[in-house]
Scaffold this motif. Structure first.
Motif, PDB file in Angstrom:
ATOM      1  N   LYS A 292     -12.908  -0.014  -7.764  1.00 44.85           N
ATOM      2  CA  LYS A 292     -11.924  -1.104  -7.707  1.00 44.85           C
ATOM      3  C   LYS A 292     -10.521  -0.584  -8.010  1.00 44.85           C
ATOM      4  O   LYS A 292      -9.563  -0.906  -7.304  1.00 44.85           O
ATOM      5  CB  LYS A 292     -12.309  -2.196  -8.701  1.00 44.85           C
ATOM      6  N   ALA A 293     -10.394   0.234  -9.052  1.00 42.70           N
ATOM      7  CA  ALA A 293      -9.077   0.776  -9.428  1.00 42.70           C
ATOM      8  C   ALA A 293      -8.547   1.674  -8.316  1.00 42.70           C
ATOM      9  O   ALA A 293      -7.362   1.616  -7.971  1.00 42.70           O
ATOM     10  CB  ALA A 293      -9.182   1.546 -10.740  1.00 42.70           C
ATOM     11  N   ARG A 294      -9.416   2.492  -7.746  1.00 43.11           N
ATOM     12  CA  ARG A 294      -9.012   3.393  -6.663  1.00 43.11           C
ATOM     13  C   ARG A 294      -8.547   2.591  -5.443  1.00 43.11           C
ATOM     14  O   ARG A 294      -7.497   2.860  -4.876  1.00 43.11           O
ATOM     15  CB  ARG A 294     -10.192   4.302  -6.298  1.00 43.11           C
TER      16      ARG A 294
ATOM     17  N   VAL B 193      -0.392   3.149  -0.634  1.00 44.21           N
ATOM     18  CA  VAL B 193      -0.455   3.638   0.741  1.00 44.21           C
ATOM     19  C   VAL B 193      -0.176   2.517   1.736  1.00 44.21           C
ATOM     20  O   VAL B 193       0.639   2.662   2.642  1.00 44.21           O
ATOM     21  CB  VAL B 193      -1.827   4.302   1.022  1.00 44.21           C
ATOM     22  N   ASP B 194      -0.863   1.381   1.546  1.00 46.05           N
ATOM     23  CA  ASP B 194      -0.723   0.280   2.495  1.00 46.05           C
ATOM     24  C   ASP B 194       0.435  -0.661   2.157  1.00 46.05           C
ATOM     25  O   ASP B 194       0.772  -1.526   2.959  1.00 46.05           O
ATOM     26  CB  ASP B 194      -2.024  -0.529   2.567  1.00 46.05           C
TER      27      ASP B 194
ATOM     28  N   LEU C 172       5.975  11.208  -6.949  1.00 47.14           N
ATOM     29  CA  LEU C 172       6.752  11.157  -5.717  1.00 47.14           C
ATOM     30  C   LEU C 172       6.092  12.041  -4.675  1.00 47.14           C
ATOM     31  O   LEU C 172       5.456  13.049  -5.023  1.00 47.14           O
ATOM     32  CB  LEU C 172       8.180  11.640  -5.979  1.00 47.14           C
ATOM     33  N   PRO C 173       6.228  11.698  -3.412  1.00 53.18           N
ATOM     34  CA  PRO C 173       5.646  12.564  -2.378  1.00 53.18           C
ATOM     35  C   PRO C 173       6.093  14.012  -2.502  1.00 53.18           C
ATOM     36  O   PRO C 173       5.315  14.917  -2.235  1.00 53.18           O
ATOM     37  CB  PRO C 173       6.157  11.934  -1.072  1.00 53.18           C
TER      38      PRO C 173
END
Length: 172
Positions: A121-123, A131-132, A86-87
């Motif tokens: 790729k995983a990142r 994020v998006d 969580l943030p």
């Protein structure tokens, strides 16, 4: 094609629409439903004939129902893992002291290092999702893999990040 392969192909031809419709009612996603039914077909191809057509049909429907249950279980587990970071675990929106601010930045750096340990790729997949906000179905199309494979990769990435953050916090 073997006798069992022909028999199973005929069964799926006769029942595929009903099977997909049954799964759609339970998972609320046509793509996932079609994928689950196809996975059952592939597994049954390997398992072999049960005997009479009625018995094979019962096995077919039971296998699809079990695949739906497995899907719900794995989705729940992945959701729990995805909600694990969580943030608030990474930083405080309003830090009360410079020390807390520094600690938050260090935790964020630890997460960044954990992401750098992953394959590109995983990142990228993780960042696009978390994020998006790109949904799993779009990621699956982008990478040419199944939604299930995307979910599994995201869960592995999340576990990796959680382990690295836990190790970072234990080092303090």
């Amino acid at each position: 094609m073997s006798f069992w392969g022909n028999t199973l192909a005929k069964l799926f031809e006769d029942h595929r629409r009903q099977l997909v419709a049954m799964v759609v009612r339970r998972v609320r996603d046509r793509e996932i439903a079609a994928e689950l039914v196809q996975d059952v077909y592939a597994r049954l191809m390997q398992s072999g004939d049960c005997g009479a057509e009625e018995a094979n049909t019962k096995v077919l429907y039971a296998s699809v129902r079990n695949a739906v249950i497995d899907h719900h279980r794995s989705t729940y587990g992945r959701t729990q893992a995805m909600n694990g970071i969580l943030p608030s675990q990474l930083w405080l929106c309003e830090t009360t002291s410079p020390q807390e601010h520094a600690e938050s930045r260090q935790a964020l750096s630890a997460l960044d290092r954990a992401l750098l340990e992953l394959s590109p790729k995983a990142r990228e997949m993780f960042i696009l999702h978390r994020v998006d906000g790109i949904p799993n179905t779009k990621l699956a199309k982008k990478y040419g893999i199944s939604v299930s494979a995307v979910e599994k990769q995201l869960a592995r990435t999340m576990r990796h990040c959680q382990e690295r953050l836990a190790a970072y916090r234990n080092d303090d």
